[in-house]
Every structure is written in structure tokens, then in C-alpha cells.
Scaffold this motif. Structure first.
Motif, PDB file in Angstrom:
ATOM      1  N   LYS A  88     -19.049  10.251   5.610  1.00  0.00           N
ATOM      2  CA  LYS A  88     -19.821  11.482   5.716  1.00  0.00           C
ATOM      3  C   LYS A  88     -19.434  12.449   4.611  1.00  0.00           C
ATOM      4  O   LYS A  88     -20.238  13.289   4.177  1.00  0.00           O
ATOM      5  CB  LYS A  88     -19.597  12.122   7.085  1.00  0.00           C
ATOM      6  CG  LYS A  88     -20.428  13.372   7.350  1.00  0.00           C
ATOM      7  CD  LYS A  88     -21.912  13.055   7.448  1.00  0.00           C
ATOM      8  CE  LYS A  88     -22.715  14.280   7.821  1.00  0.00           C
ATOM      9  NZ  LYS A  88     -24.187  14.019   7.796  1.00  0.00           N
ATOM     10  N   SER A  89     -18.209  12.320   4.123  1.00  0.00           N
ATOM     11  CA  SER A  89     -17.745  13.173   3.033  1.00  0.00           C
ATOM     12  C   SER A  89     -18.605  13.000   1.783  1.00  0.00           C
ATOM     13  O   SER A  89     -18.758  13.936   1.000  1.00  0.00           O
ATOM     14  CB  SER A  89     -16.278  12.858   2.692  1.00  0.00           C
ATOM     15  OG  SER A  89     -15.421  13.253   3.747  1.00  0.00           O
ATOM     16  N   ILE A  90     -19.164  11.814   1.606  1.00  0.00           N
ATOM     17  CA  ILE A  90     -20.035  11.581   0.452  1.00  0.00           C
ATOM     18  C   ILE A  90     -21.254  12.494   0.530  1.00  0.00           C
ATOM     19  O   ILE A  90     -21.686  13.057  -0.484  1.00  0.00           O
ATOM     20  CB  ILE A  90     -20.448  10.098   0.373  1.00  0.00           C
ATOM     21  CG1 ILE A  90     -19.207   9.220   0.159  1.00  0.00           C
ATOM     22  CG2 ILE A  90     -21.470   9.883  -0.741  1.00  0.00           C
ATOM     23  CD1 ILE A  90     -19.497   7.731   0.227  1.00  0.00           C
ATOM     24  N   ASP A  91     -21.800  12.667   1.737  1.00  0.00           N
ATOM     25  CA  ASP A  91     -22.948  13.564   1.903  1.00  0.00           C
ATOM     26  C   ASP A  91     -22.562  14.998   1.561  1.00  0.00           C
ATOM     27  O   ASP A  91     -23.336  15.728   0.928  1.00  0.00           O
ATOM     28  CB  ASP A  91     -23.476  13.510   3.338  1.00  0.00           C
ATOM     29  CG  ASP A  91     -24.129  12.171   3.669  1.00  0.00           C
ATOM     30  OD1 ASP A  91     -24.626  11.518   2.727  1.00  0.00           O
ATOM     31  OD2 ASP A  91     -24.113  11.778   4.843  1.00  0.00           O
ATOM     32  N   TYR A  92     -21.365  15.417   1.981  1.00  0.00           N
ATOM     33  CA  TYR A  92     -20.916  16.778   1.676  1.00  0.00           C
ATOM     34  C   TYR A  92     -20.740  16.974   0.166  1.00  0.00           C
ATOM     35  O   TYR A  92     -21.031  18.044  -0.368  1.00  0.00           O
ATOM     36  CB  TYR A  92     -19.603  17.079   2.396  1.00  0.00           C
ATOM     37  CG  TYR A  92     -19.684  17.015   3.903  1.00  0.00           C
ATOM     38  CD1 TYR A  92     -20.779  17.531   4.586  1.00  0.00           C
ATOM     39  CD2 TYR A  92     -18.659  16.434   4.648  1.00  0.00           C
ATOM     40  CE1 TYR A  92     -20.845  17.467   5.974  1.00  0.00           C
ATOM     41  CE2 TYR A  92     -18.716  16.372   6.024  1.00  0.00           C
ATOM     42  CZ  TYR A  92     -19.817  16.881   6.686  1.00  0.00           C
ATOM     43  OH  TYR A  92     -19.891  16.815   8.052  1.00  0.00           O
ATOM     44  N   LYS A  94     -22.424  15.305  -2.147  1.00  0.00           N
ATOM     45  CA  LYS A  94     -23.784  15.371  -2.696  1.00  0.00           C
ATOM     46  C   LYS A  94     -24.380  16.762  -2.515  1.00  0.00           C
ATOM     47  O   LYS A  94     -24.994  17.323  -3.434  1.00  0.00           O
ATOM     48  CB  LYS A  94     -24.672  14.323  -2.024  1.00  0.00           C
ATOM     49  CG  LYS A  94     -24.384  12.890  -2.422  1.00  0.00           C
ATOM     50  CD  LYS A  94     -25.235  11.897  -1.653  1.00  0.00           C
ATOM     51  CE  LYS A  94     -26.713  12.044  -1.993  1.00  0.00           C
ATOM     52  NZ  LYS A  94     -27.533  11.014  -1.292  1.00  0.00           N
ATOM     53  N   GLN A  95     -24.204  17.349  -1.333  1.00  0.00           N
ATOM     54  CA  GLN A  95     -24.700  18.702  -1.081  1.00  0.00           C
ATOM     55  C   GLN A  95     -24.028  19.706  -2.005  1.00  0.00           C
ATOM     56  O   GLN A  95     -24.672  20.642  -2.509  1.00  0.00           O
ATOM     57  CB  GLN A  95     -24.467  19.077   0.380  1.00  0.00           C
ATOM     58  CG  GLN A  95     -25.289  18.268   1.375  1.00  0.00           C
ATOM     59  CD  GLN A  95     -24.804  18.461   2.807  1.00  0.00           C
ATOM     60  OE1 GLN A  95     -24.079  19.404   3.119  1.00  0.00           O
ATOM     61  NE2 GLN A  95     -25.209  17.546   3.683  1.00  0.00           N
ATOM     62  N   GLU A  98     -25.547  19.476  -5.420  1.00  0.00           N
ATOM     63  CA  GLU A  98     -26.868  20.110  -5.452  1.00  0.00           C
ATOM     64  C   GLU A  98     -26.743  21.622  -5.552  1.00  0.00           C
ATOM     65  O   GLU A  98     -27.445  22.281  -6.330  1.00  0.00           O
ATOM     66  CB  GLU A  98     -27.655  19.720  -4.199  1.00  0.00           C
ATOM     67  CG  GLU A  98     -28.062  18.248  -4.177  1.00  0.00           C
ATOM     68  CD  GLU A  98     -28.521  17.794  -2.804  1.00  0.00           C
ATOM     69  OE1 GLU A  98     -28.578  18.635  -1.877  1.00  0.00           O
ATOM     70  OE2 GLU A  98     -28.812  16.582  -2.652  1.00  0.00           O
ATOM     71  N   THR A 130     -13.687   5.750  -1.302  1.00  0.00           N
ATOM     72  CA  THR A 130     -14.663   6.812  -1.067  1.00  0.00           C
ATOM     73  C   THR A 130     -15.212   7.345  -2.382  1.00  0.00           C
ATOM     74  O   THR A 130     -16.427   7.586  -2.516  1.00  0.00           O
ATOM     75  CB  THR A 130     -14.032   7.966  -0.271  1.00  0.00           C
ATOM     76  OG1 THR A 130     -13.385   7.448   0.883  1.00  0.00           O
ATOM     77  CG2 THR A 130     -15.091   8.979   0.154  1.00  0.00           C
ATOM     78  N   THR A 134     -18.936   7.303  -3.740  1.00  0.00           N
ATOM     79  CA  THR A 134     -19.577   8.570  -4.106  1.00  0.00           C
ATOM     80  C   THR A 134     -20.321   8.430  -5.423  1.00  0.00           C
ATOM     81  O   THR A 134     -21.465   8.897  -5.559  1.00  0.00           O
ATOM     82  CB  THR A 134     -18.533   9.688  -4.209  1.00  0.00           C
ATOM     83  OG1 THR A 134     -17.918   9.896  -2.929  1.00  0.00           O
ATOM     84  CG2 THR A 134     -19.158  10.990  -4.681  1.00  0.00           C
ATOM     85  N   ALA A 137     -23.533   6.806  -5.054  1.00  0.00           N
ATOM     86  CA  ALA A 137     -24.525   7.643  -4.374  1.00  0.00           C
ATOM     87  C   ALA A 137     -25.087   8.739  -5.268  1.00  0.00           C
ATOM     88  O   ALA A 137     -26.263   9.087  -5.161  1.00  0.00           O
ATOM     89  CB  ALA A 137     -23.902   8.268  -3.124  1.00  0.00           C
ATOM     90  N   VAL A 138     -24.249   9.299  -6.154  1.00  0.00           N
ATOM     91  CA  VAL A 138     -24.695  10.465  -6.938  1.00  0.00           C
ATOM     92  C   VAL A 138     -25.134  10.101  -8.345  1.00  0.00           C
ATOM     93  O   VAL A 138     -25.808  10.896  -9.012  1.00  0.00           O
ATOM     94  CB  VAL A 138     -23.597  11.551  -6.995  1.00  0.00           C
ATOM     95  CG1 VAL A 138     -23.172  11.957  -5.602  1.00  0.00           C
ATOM     96  CG2 VAL A 138     -22.387  11.104  -7.821  1.00  0.00           C
TER      97      VAL A 138
END
Length: 285
Positions: A88-92, A94-95, A98, A130, A134, A137-138
Motif C-alpha cells: 500500500k506504501s507504493i500507492d502513497y 504515487k500520490q 502526483e 518495495t 515502486t 509502478a511509477v
């Protein structure tokens, strides 16, 4: 590239609000009026992105010539043992990227996580996994993924660990928090200019001269115990340190040009200015 060190606050100081300011949209003008050149947007307690507001802050920073960075949420844990929470840290992240893009920030600052319940080797393996996920993902982001040295003994984030993690990929940059390193070693890390120089030398040897010379840094005086960091203080402290003047000497002697963000407790703007004045005095000595 910068030809000298640059200084600014992390978040808004008490004096910012005492002057009648209400919104971080006013921060770039406040920082520039003090003669400072950098500002770190603090999202440590969570990131709620209002696109219009973030874009406006970024525009104000460009207008005032303020270099921007963003501190990602503290609850990011690259080394968490729960796979769902860790990823879930990957989503944070990414946010955070952004939001940084909207702000015109070139760096986000990320905490590596804990090594309290597992070995440091296991924590490093999880953090490495992680970080590599990441990047998948980015993609090829132009914003630096800054990995911060940490102040508690049971946290992942010694200088050596951060350098090792940054060696995974060129997108990763060290964020050296001098107060954290000092607290981690219970006040015995920084004693003179040479002890500060060794940090930059270690980064240069591990990651190259440019990442050392233009490093993004944090500085504050921090109270500590045997477990390391307890709380951030102000430059009025005369007990815990570390002292900034030897760092100013090291910066001038070696021609280093970092961005240094003050994370003092409430006086971050004034203490950033104090660092800038000490640095200028060292240059003119």
C-alpha cells in the motif's frame, strides 16, 4: 545547478501564522520575504490533494523563485512485514509524486520503515523489494525519490543503509537528516567540520559526486535517549545539538551546494535563516 547552499523551512512556522497568514498558498511569498530560497510541503500526517490548491502553491513558488520539495506520509513503511500494508506504501508514494508534480517539487522525502521486529537484513530485503516494485509502478519519473536517514535506533535508515538502498536505481536519492543521525548516535555523530564532511564523502563514494554536492538535507536540533530520537527542538537548545556552524564550515571548505530544510519545532523559518546567515559568515570568513 546551484552554486551555493540554499535554505528554507519544512512547513509553516509559528511566525508565519503570527504574521496573519492563513494558507500555505502564502508560504512562498513569506519564505522569499525572509530571504530564504526553499520550502518543503509537509504531508507527513497524510496527503489530501486538492489539485487547484496544489497547482496554485506551485505557481506561487515559481513566481517567488522558491525550490520545492514534499515530505511524503510518515506511515509509509517500505519494510513492513504485512504484504498488503507494505505494498500500500507504493500507492502513497504515487500520490506523493502526483502532488509533488503539481507543486513543482523536484524531491519527495520517504521514510524507509522499521527494523524493530525483524533483523536489519530482513528489513533491508523488504525495503529493496518495495522500492523496486515502486519503480515498476511509477516509471521514469523526473522527481527524485528521496530516502531519509532516521533518528530512532530501531528504524531502518542509517547512513550506510540509505546509501545501499539508493544504489538500487538512479531514481533514488539520499536525504540526510543531520539531527536524526546525531540523535541515533546519542550526540556523538557530529563533533566538528570533518565529521560532517565524512557524510558527504560517504555519499560521494557510494552514489557519485553530484548526489553528494547537491544533496537534499534536513537539519534540526533533536532531543534523544538511548533509543535515539525523542523530539525536535529549536536552535535555542544548548544541550542536544547538533551544532550547525561546523557544517557551514564544511560546506564552504568543500564547495558543497545542498538544499537544507529546517525542521525545528515551530521556529523552522527563523532557524533556516540562522543557518543561512551562519553559512554566509563562513563564506566571508
Amino acid at each position: 545547478m546551484r552554486k551555493q547552499a540554499i535554505f528554507g523551512p519544512g512547513g509553516n512556522s509559528e511566525s508565519f501564522y503570527a504574521a496573519g497568514n492563513k494558507s500555505t498558498l502564502q508560504a512562498p511569498a513569506f519564505v522569499r520575504a525572509m530571504g530564504l530560497g526553499a520550502y518543503e510541503f509537509e504531508a507527513g500526517n497524510g496527503l489530501r490533494v486538492n489539485v487547484a490548491t496544489m497547482t496554485a502553491i506551485g505557481a506561487a513558488a515559481r513566481e517567488q523563485g522558491i525550490e520545492m520539495s514534499l515530505h511524503a506520509p510518515y506511515y509509509i513503511s517500505l519494510s513492513g512485514t504485512d504484504p498488503e500494508k507494505r505494498l500500500k506504501s507504493i500507492d502513497y508514494i504515487k500520490q506523493s509524486l502526483e502532488a509533488a508534480s503539481l507543486l513543482g517539487a523536484d524531491t519527495i522525502v520517504i521514510h524507509a520503515g522499521s527494523a524493530a521486529k525483524i533483523s536489519r537484513a530482513e528489513a533491508m530485503a523488504l525495503a529493496s523489494d518495495t522500492l523496486l516494485k515502486t519503480l515498476e509502478a511509477v516509471g521514469d519519473t523526473p522527481i527524485h525519490l528521496g530516502l531519509e536517514t532516521m533518528g530512532k535506533v530501531n528504524q531502518l535508515g542509517t547512513l550506510e543503509e540509505i546509501i545501499e538502498l539508493c544504489r538500487l536505481d538512479p531514481h533514488f536519492y539520499p536525504v540526510v537528516d543531520f539531527g536524526h543521525l546525531n540523535a541515533r548516535e546519542r550526540g556523538e555523530f557530529f563533533t566538528d567540520a570533518d565529521s560532517y564532511r565524512r557524510v558527504f564523502d560517504a555519499v560521494a563514494n557510494g552514489l557519485g559526486d553530484e548526489k553528494a554536492r547537491y544533496m537534499h538535507c534536513h537539519f534540526s536540533k533533536i532531543e534523544y535517549s538511548e533509543a535515539g530520537e525523542k523530539r525536535h527542538l529549536t536552535f535555542a537548545d544548548t544541550v542536544y545539538g547538533p551544532s550547525f556552524e561546523p557544517l557551514a564550515e564544511a560546506l564552504v571548505r568543500d564547495g558543497l551546494c545542498p538544499r537544507i530544510i529546517s525542521e525545528s519545532a515551530g521556529t523552522q523559518s527563523e532557524d533556516a535563516l540562522a543557518m543561512q546567515l551562519a553559512y554566509t559568515a563562513a563564506k566571508n570568513a
